[in-house]
Design a protein around this motif. Structure first.
Motif, PDB file in Angstrom:
ATOM      1  N   SER A   1       0.792  33.123 -10.041  1.00  0.00           N
ATOM      2  CA  SER A   1       0.513  31.911 -10.827  1.00  0.00           C
ATOM      3  C   SER A   1       0.801  30.628 -10.051  1.00  0.00           C
ATOM      4  O   SER A   1       0.543  29.543 -10.548  1.00  0.00           O
ATOM      5  CB  SER A   1       1.307  31.928 -12.134  1.00  0.00           C
ATOM      6  N   PHE A   2       1.354  30.751  -8.824  1.00  0.00           N
ATOM      7  CA  PHE A   2       1.529  29.611  -7.929  1.00  0.00           C
ATOM      8  C   PHE A   2       2.322  28.471  -8.588  1.00  0.00           C
ATOM      9  O   PHE A   2       1.902  27.321  -8.573  1.00  0.00           O
ATOM     10  CB  PHE A   2       0.143  29.133  -7.494  1.00  0.00           C
ATOM     11  N   PRO A   3       3.491  28.762  -9.226  1.00  0.00           N
ATOM     12  CA  PRO A   3       4.205  27.727  -9.975  1.00  0.00           C
ATOM     13  C   PRO A   3       4.742  26.618  -9.077  1.00  0.00           C
ATOM     14  O   PRO A   3       5.079  26.838  -7.914  1.00  0.00           O
ATOM     15  CB  PRO A   3       5.350  28.493 -10.636  1.00  0.00           C
ATOM     16  N   LEU A   4       4.832  25.439  -9.673  1.00  0.00           N
ATOM     17  CA  LEU A   4       5.382  24.273  -9.000  1.00  0.00           C
ATOM     18  C   LEU A   4       6.877  24.447  -8.788  1.00  0.00           C
ATOM     19  O   LEU A   4       7.580  24.949  -9.670  1.00  0.00           O
ATOM     20  CB  LEU A   4       5.132  23.028  -9.859  1.00  0.00           C
ATOM     21  N   VAL A   5       7.369  24.048  -7.620  1.00  0.00           N
ATOM     22  CA  VAL A   5       8.793  24.047  -7.308  1.00  0.00           C
ATOM     23  C   VAL A   5       9.119  22.655  -6.777  1.00  0.00           C
ATOM     24  O   VAL A   5       8.443  22.168  -5.859  1.00  0.00           O
ATOM     25  CB  VAL A   5       9.144  25.106  -6.232  1.00  0.00           C
ATOM     26  N   THR A   6      10.137  22.017  -7.352  1.00  0.00           N
ATOM     27  CA  THR A   6      10.537  20.701  -6.861  1.00  0.00           C
ATOM     28  C   THR A   6      11.989  20.742  -6.419  1.00  0.00           C
ATOM     29  O   THR A   6      12.807  21.459  -7.007  1.00  0.00           O
ATOM     30  CB  THR A   6      10.362  19.613  -7.943  1.00  0.00           C
ATOM     31  N   ARG A   7      12.295  19.989  -5.365  1.00  0.00           N
ATOM     32  CA  ARG A   7      13.664  19.860  -4.862  1.00  0.00           C
ATOM     33  C   ARG A   7      13.848  18.453  -4.339  1.00  0.00           C
ATOM     34  O   ARG A   7      12.944  17.887  -3.709  1.00  0.00           O
ATOM     35  CB  ARG A   7      13.931  20.889  -3.772  1.00  0.00           C
ATOM     36  N   PRO A   8      15.024  17.862  -4.566  1.00  0.00           N
ATOM     37  CA  PRO A   8      15.257  16.477  -4.166  1.00  0.00           C
ATOM     38  C   PRO A   8      15.321  16.292  -2.655  1.00  0.00           C
ATOM     39  O   PRO A   8      15.644  17.219  -1.913  1.00  0.00           O
ATOM     40  CB  PRO A   8      16.600  16.138  -4.807  1.00  0.00           C
ATOM     41  N   ILE A   9      15.015  15.083  -2.242  1.00  0.00           N
ATOM     42  CA  ILE A   9      15.129  14.658  -0.841  1.00  0.00           C
ATOM     43  C   ILE A   9      16.207  13.585  -0.795  1.00  0.00           C
ATOM     44  O   ILE A   9      16.196  12.654  -1.601  1.00  0.00           O
ATOM     45  CB  ILE A   9      13.795  14.090  -0.316  1.00  0.00           C
ATOM     46  N   THR A  10      17.118  13.702   0.169  1.00  0.00           N
ATOM     47  CA  THR A  10      18.152  12.695   0.369  1.00  0.00           C
ATOM     48  C   THR A  10      18.103  12.237   1.813  1.00  0.00           C
ATOM     49  O   THR A  10      18.182  13.065   2.728  1.00  0.00           O
ATOM     50  CB  THR A  10      19.549  13.259   0.045  1.00  0.00           C
TER      51      THR A  10
ATOM     52  N   CYS B   1       7.824  14.408   0.579  1.00  0.00           N
ATOM     53  CA  CYS B   1       7.226  15.353  -0.369  1.00  0.00           C
ATOM     54  C   CYS B   1       8.303  16.215  -1.028  1.00  0.00           C
ATOM     55  O   CYS B   1       8.830  17.134  -0.412  1.00  0.00           O
ATOM     56  CB  CYS B   1       6.230  16.246   0.363  1.00  0.00           C
ATOM     57  N   ALA B   2       8.600  15.933  -2.309  1.00  0.00           N
ATOM     58  CA  ALA B   2       9.653  16.650  -3.026  1.00  0.00           C
ATOM     59  C   ALA B   2       9.117  17.806  -3.870  1.00  0.00           C
ATOM     60  O   ALA B   2       9.828  18.330  -4.716  1.00  0.00           O
ATOM     61  CB  ALA B   2      10.437  15.674  -3.898  1.00  0.00           C
ATOM     62  N   GLY B   3       7.879  18.221  -3.647  1.00  0.00           N
ATOM     63  CA  GLY B   3       7.313  19.318  -4.422  1.00  0.00           C
ATOM     64  C   GLY B   3       6.506  20.267  -3.573  1.00  0.00           C
ATOM     65  O   GLY B   3       5.956  19.886  -2.539  1.00  0.00           O
TER      66      GLY B   3
ATOM     67  N   ASP C   1       0.805  -1.223   0.000  1.00  0.00           N
ATOM     68  CA  ASP C   1       0.000   0.000   0.000  1.00  0.00           C
ATOM     69  C   ASP C   1       0.839   1.275   0.000  1.00  0.00           C
ATOM     70  O   ASP C   1       0.340   2.356   0.280  1.00  0.00           O
ATOM     71  CB  ASP C   1      -1.003  -0.004   1.152  1.00  0.00           C
ATOM     72  N   VAL C   2       2.109   1.156  -0.369  1.00  0.00           N
ATOM     73  CA  VAL C   2       2.965   2.328  -0.552  1.00  0.00           C
ATOM     74  C   VAL C   2       2.528   3.044  -1.829  1.00  0.00           C
ATOM     75  O   VAL C   2       2.110   2.419  -2.800  1.00  0.00           O
ATOM     76  CB  VAL C   2       4.447   1.884  -0.651  1.00  0.00           C
ATOM     77  N   SER C   3       2.631   4.364  -1.824  1.00  0.00           N
ATOM     78  CA  SER C   3       2.303   5.160  -3.007  1.00  0.00           C
ATOM     79  C   SER C   3       3.574   5.851  -3.504  1.00  0.00           C
ATOM     80  O   SER C   3       4.193   6.610  -2.763  1.00  0.00           O
ATOM     81  CB  SER C   3       1.241   6.199  -2.644  1.00  0.00           C
ATOM     82  N   VAL C   4       3.961   5.547  -4.749  1.00  0.00           N
ATOM     83  CA  VAL C   4       5.127   6.174  -5.373  1.00  0.00           C
ATOM     84  C   VAL C   4       4.613   6.991  -6.553  1.00  0.00           C
ATOM     85  O   VAL C   4       4.009   6.442  -7.466  1.00  0.00           O
ATOM     86  CB  VAL C   4       6.158   5.118  -5.841  1.00  0.00           C
ATOM     87  N   TRP C   5       4.859   8.291  -6.545  1.00  0.00           N
ATOM     88  CA  TRP C   5       4.307   9.190  -7.550  1.00  0.00           C
ATOM     89  C   TRP C   5       4.955   9.013  -8.919  1.00  0.00           C
ATOM     90  O   TRP C   5       4.271   9.000  -9.937  1.00  0.00           O
ATOM     91  CB  TRP C   5       4.456  10.637  -7.071  1.00  0.00           C
ATOM     92  N   TYR C   6       6.305   8.897  -8.970  1.00  0.00           N
ATOM     93  CA  TYR C   6       7.017   8.773 -10.249  1.00  0.00           C
ATOM     94  C   TYR C   6       8.243   7.894 -10.019  1.00  0.00           C
ATOM     95  O   TYR C   6       9.284   8.380  -9.551  1.00  0.00           O
ATOM     96  CB  TYR C   6       7.400  10.161 -10.756  1.00  0.00           C
TER      97      TYR C   6
ATOM     98  N   CYS D   1       5.331   8.481  -1.158  1.00  0.00           N
ATOM     99  CA  CYS D   1       6.586   8.976  -1.716  1.00  0.00           C
ATOM    100  C   CYS D   1       6.230   9.861  -2.905  1.00  0.00           C
ATOM    101  O   CYS D   1       6.101   9.388  -4.033  1.00  0.00           O
ATOM    102  CB  CYS D   1       7.480   7.806  -2.116  1.00  0.00           C
ATOM    103  N   TYR D   2       6.039  11.136  -2.625  1.00  0.00           N
ATOM    104  CA  TYR D   2       5.640  12.115  -3.628  1.00  0.00           C
ATOM    105  C   TYR D   2       6.911  12.626  -4.295  1.00  0.00           C
ATOM    106  O   TYR D   2       7.368  13.749  -4.054  1.00  0.00           O
ATOM    107  CB  TYR D   2       4.857  13.221  -2.938  1.00  0.00           C
ATOM    108  N   CYS D   3       7.501  11.759  -5.125  1.00  0.00           N
ATOM    109  CA  CYS D   3       8.825  12.013  -5.686  1.00  0.00           C
ATOM    110  C   CYS D   3       8.728  12.783  -7.005  1.00  0.00           C
ATOM    111  O   CYS D   3       9.066  12.278  -8.065  1.00  0.00           O
ATOM    112  CB  CYS D   3       9.615  10.718  -5.835  1.00  0.00           C
ATOM    113  N   MET D   4       8.316  14.038  -6.912  1.00  0.00           N
ATOM    114  CA  MET D   4       8.277  14.935  -8.066  1.00  0.00           C
ATOM    115  C   MET D   4       9.694  15.310  -8.476  1.00  0.00           C
ATOM    116  O   MET D   4       9.938  15.692  -9.614  1.00  0.00           O
ATOM    117  CB  MET D   4       7.474  16.184  -7.734  1.00  0.00           C
ATOM    118  N   ALA D   5      10.627  15.220  -7.550  1.00  0.00           N
ATOM    119  CA  ALA D   5      12.067  15.368  -7.774  1.00  0.00           C
ATOM    120  C   ALA D   5      12.701  14.101  -7.197  1.00  0.00           C
ATOM    121  O   ALA D   5      12.025  13.324  -6.517  1.00  0.00           O
ATOM    122  CB  ALA D   5      12.590  16.615  -7.058  1.00  0.00           C
TER     123      ALA D   5
END
Length: 188
Positions: A119-128, A109-111, A65-70, A88-92
């Motif tokens: 315009s509320f643009p999307l910003v993504t940054r990696p998680i380590t 949450c990477a986004g 039941d894990v959720s992986v976005w990408y 795992c909302y891995c947008m980055a």
């Protein structure tokens, strides 16, 4: 630190059609071939994630039941685990070190969005997340956060800033409460 920002005033989608189609295909396959599987079939779920571009090493544990976005943005080293209900909302890119445990209901949450822009643009940054770390139940790791080797984020903790290695953090926002004992560090 890698950062993706959708251009100001952009009204189109944030991700390419190919990217979105891969996410849809993965979602269908995961719903049919992974979610209904017995908890012990970690190897099967690793195979599915790797087939969709994830980079999971031997011994990685991923519950049904894990959720992986990408999936292409997910990398997990040997012995790392994603427990039941992890988002795992891995947008980055999200990188998880060896023998690290991400406990039940945790959210990676990477986004986010640029709140100061109309315009509320999307910003993504990696998680380590380093090796031998523990992200406890229902904890939240935000975009751009680095969790050091052996660090602990306590249950329901919220990390929006980096966590130092071999240190225990709790609360919202997460605050350092003590050093993590070093017993047993040598083997990993």
């Amino acid at each position: 630190m890698t950062r993706m920002v959708v251009p100001e005033g952009s009204l189109g989608p944030s991700f390419s059609i190919r990217h979105r189609l891969l996410r849809v295909a993965f979602g269908v396959v995961w719903a049919i071939a992974a979610r209904p599987t017995p908890r012990a079939l970690h190897r099967w779920r690793r195979l599915i994630l790797n087939a969709f571009g994830a980079k999971l090493s031997r011994g990685v544990v991923v519950y049904p039941d894990v959720s992986v976005w990408y999936p292409p943005n997910l990398t997990m080293a040997e012995g790392a685990s994603l427990a039941s209900g992890v988002e795992c909302y891995c947008m980055a890119p999200v990188t998880i070190g060896a023998y690290t445990v991400i406990s039940q209901g945790a959210y990676l949450c990477a986004g986010t969005h640029e709140v100061h822009s109309p315009s509320f643009p999307l910003v993504t940054r990696p998680i380590t997340i380093g090796g031998s770390a523990w992200v406890a139940a229902r904890a939240f790791i935000g975009p751009g956060v680095t969790v050091g080797d052996g660090a602990v984020l306590g249950a329901c903790g919220v990390a929006t800033c980096d966590l130092m290695p071999w240190t225990v953090y709790v609360g919202n926002p997460a605050v350092r409460v003590r050093e993590r004992r070093t017993e047993g560090r040598e083997g990993r």
